[in-house]
Design a protein around this motif. Structure first.
Motif, PDB file in Angstrom:
ATOM      1  N   GLY A 105       0.796  -1.220   0.000  1.00 38.57           N
ATOM      2  CA  GLY A 105       0.000   0.000   0.000  1.00 38.57           C
ATOM      3  C   GLY A 105       0.825   1.265   0.000  1.00 38.57           C
ATOM      4  O   GLY A 105       0.316   2.341   0.304  1.00 38.57           O
ATOM      5  N   ARG A 106       2.082   1.162  -0.348  1.00 44.30           N
ATOM      6  CA  ARG A 106       2.980   2.318  -0.353  1.00 44.30           C
ATOM      7  C   ARG A 106       3.325   2.696  -1.790  1.00 44.30           C
ATOM      8  O   ARG A 106       4.478   2.684  -2.201  1.00 44.30           O
ATOM      9  CB  ARG A 106       4.236   1.998   0.453  1.00 44.30           C
ATOM     10  N   ALA A 107       2.275   3.033  -2.563  1.00 46.69           N
ATOM     11  CA  ALA A 107       2.442   3.327  -3.989  1.00 46.69           C
ATOM     12  C   ALA A 107       3.399   4.486  -4.225  1.00 46.69           C
ATOM     13  O   ALA A 107       4.224   4.443  -5.143  1.00 46.69           O
ATOM     14  CB  ALA A 107       1.094   3.620  -4.633  1.00 46.69           C
ATOM     15  N   GLY A 108       3.305   5.528  -3.417  1.00 49.28           N
ATOM     16  CA  GLY A 108       4.204   6.673  -3.577  1.00 49.28           C
ATOM     17  C   GLY A 108       5.658   6.286  -3.341  1.00 49.28           C
ATOM     18  O   GLY A 108       6.542   6.669  -4.113  1.00 49.28           O
ATOM     19  N   ALA A 109       5.897   5.520  -2.275  1.00 49.65           N
ATOM     20  CA  ALA A 109       7.255   5.063  -1.982  1.00 49.65           C
ATOM     21  C   ALA A 109       7.760   4.145  -3.092  1.00 49.65           C
ATOM     22  O   ALA A 109       8.926   4.223  -3.492  1.00 49.65           O
ATOM     23  CB  ALA A 109       7.302   4.338  -0.642  1.00 49.65           C
ATOM     24  N   ALA A 110       6.868   3.295  -3.617  1.00 55.44           N
ATOM     25  CA  ALA A 110       7.247   2.388  -4.699  1.00 55.44           C
ATOM     26  C   ALA A 110       7.644   3.171  -5.947  1.00 55.44           C
ATOM     27  O   ALA A 110       8.668   2.885  -6.576  1.00 55.44           O
ATOM     28  CB  ALA A 110       6.101   1.431  -5.015  1.00 55.44           C
ATOM     29  N   ALA A 111       6.849   4.165  -6.300  1.00 58.06           N
ATOM     30  CA  ALA A 111       7.141   4.973  -7.490  1.00 58.06           C
ATOM     31  C   ALA A 111       8.437   5.759  -7.317  1.00 58.06           C
ATOM     32  O   ALA A 111       9.267   5.824  -8.232  1.00 58.06           O
ATOM     33  CB  ALA A 111       5.981   5.919  -7.783  1.00 58.06           C
ATOM     34  N   LEU A 112       8.599   6.346  -6.139  1.00 55.52           N
ATOM     35  CA  LEU A 112       9.815   7.119  -5.876  1.00 55.52           C
ATOM     36  C   LEU A 112      11.043   6.211  -5.872  1.00 55.52           C
ATOM     37  O   LEU A 112      12.077   6.546  -6.456  1.00 55.52           O
ATOM     38  CB  LEU A 112       9.687   7.856  -4.540  1.00 55.52           C
ATOM     39  N   TYR A 113      10.923   5.064  -5.235  1.00 52.79           N
ATOM     40  CA  TYR A 113      12.039   4.121  -5.146  1.00 52.79           C
ATOM     41  C   TYR A 113      12.409   3.578  -6.529  1.00 52.79           C
ATOM     42  O   TYR A 113      13.566   3.627  -6.937  1.00 52.79           O
ATOM     43  CB  TYR A 113      11.662   2.988  -4.198  1.00 52.79           C
ATOM     44  N   GLY A 114      11.429   3.051  -7.244  1.00 49.34           N
ATOM     45  CA  GLY A 114      11.690   2.478  -8.560  1.00 49.34           C
ATOM     46  C   GLY A 114      12.132   3.517  -9.574  1.00 49.34           C
ATOM     47  O   GLY A 114      13.165   3.372 -10.228  1.00 49.34           O
ATOM     48  N   GLY A 115      11.338   4.584  -9.683  1.00 48.96           N
ATOM     49  CA  GLY A 115      11.673   5.642 -10.642  1.00 48.96           C
ATOM     50  C   GLY A 115      12.947   6.373 -10.271  1.00 48.96           C
ATOM     51  O   GLY A 115      13.779   6.683 -11.126  1.00 48.96           O
TER      52      GLY A 115
END
Length: 139
Positions: A105-115
């Motif tokens: 449920g940490r979509a923002g963290a996932a996007a920031l981390y991956g991107g």
């Protein structure tokens, strides 16, 4: 008529990649074991990928300026570039970690981390290429 086997079918070349890959993977595993995730984010994978991208850009630029991709230079590229740095960096772990953050449920963290890892990795590779070419124009 003598035919030369492609590089990927030569036992020596495969051996260089194998030995380098084992070493790079071991260094990454040690780093990951030594540095725990920060707030659930595996920062070691991010740092490893960015540092590896820089070093690969640096290595490839230096080898390119040194001459043709054969003999000792090809061996160095296979051992250090494909092997060590290929084993050291891990975009598969980046993908799994990014998917894990999203699943938590940490979509923002996932996007920031991956991107962020991809953008920083590209910048690091370009910086490595630039650093690898320094001092070469004057020669």
């Amino acid at each position: 008529m003598t035919t030369t086997r492609p590089v990927h079918l030569r036992p020596r070349s495969v051996g260089l990649v194998f030995v380098g890959g084992a070493a790079g993977t071991a260094v990454r595993a040690l780093a990951a074991a030594a540095v725990p995730p920060r707030s659930g984010v595996p920062v070691t994978v991010l740092v490893v990928n960015v540092v590896g991208a820089f070093l690969l850009g640096l290595l490839l630029q230096r080898l390119q300026h040194a001459g043709r991709d054969d003999g000792r230079r090809r061996d160095l590229r296979l051992l250090l570039g494909t092997g060590v740095l290929g084993g050291f960096t891990t975009y598969s772990a980046l993908a799994v970690d990014t998917a894990g953050l999203a699943a938590d449920g940490r979509a923002g963290a996932a996007a920031l981390y991956g991107g962020g890892t991809l953008v920083l990795g590209l910048a690091a590779a370009l910086l490595g290429l630039r650093c690898g070419g320094l001092g070469r124009a004057a020669r």
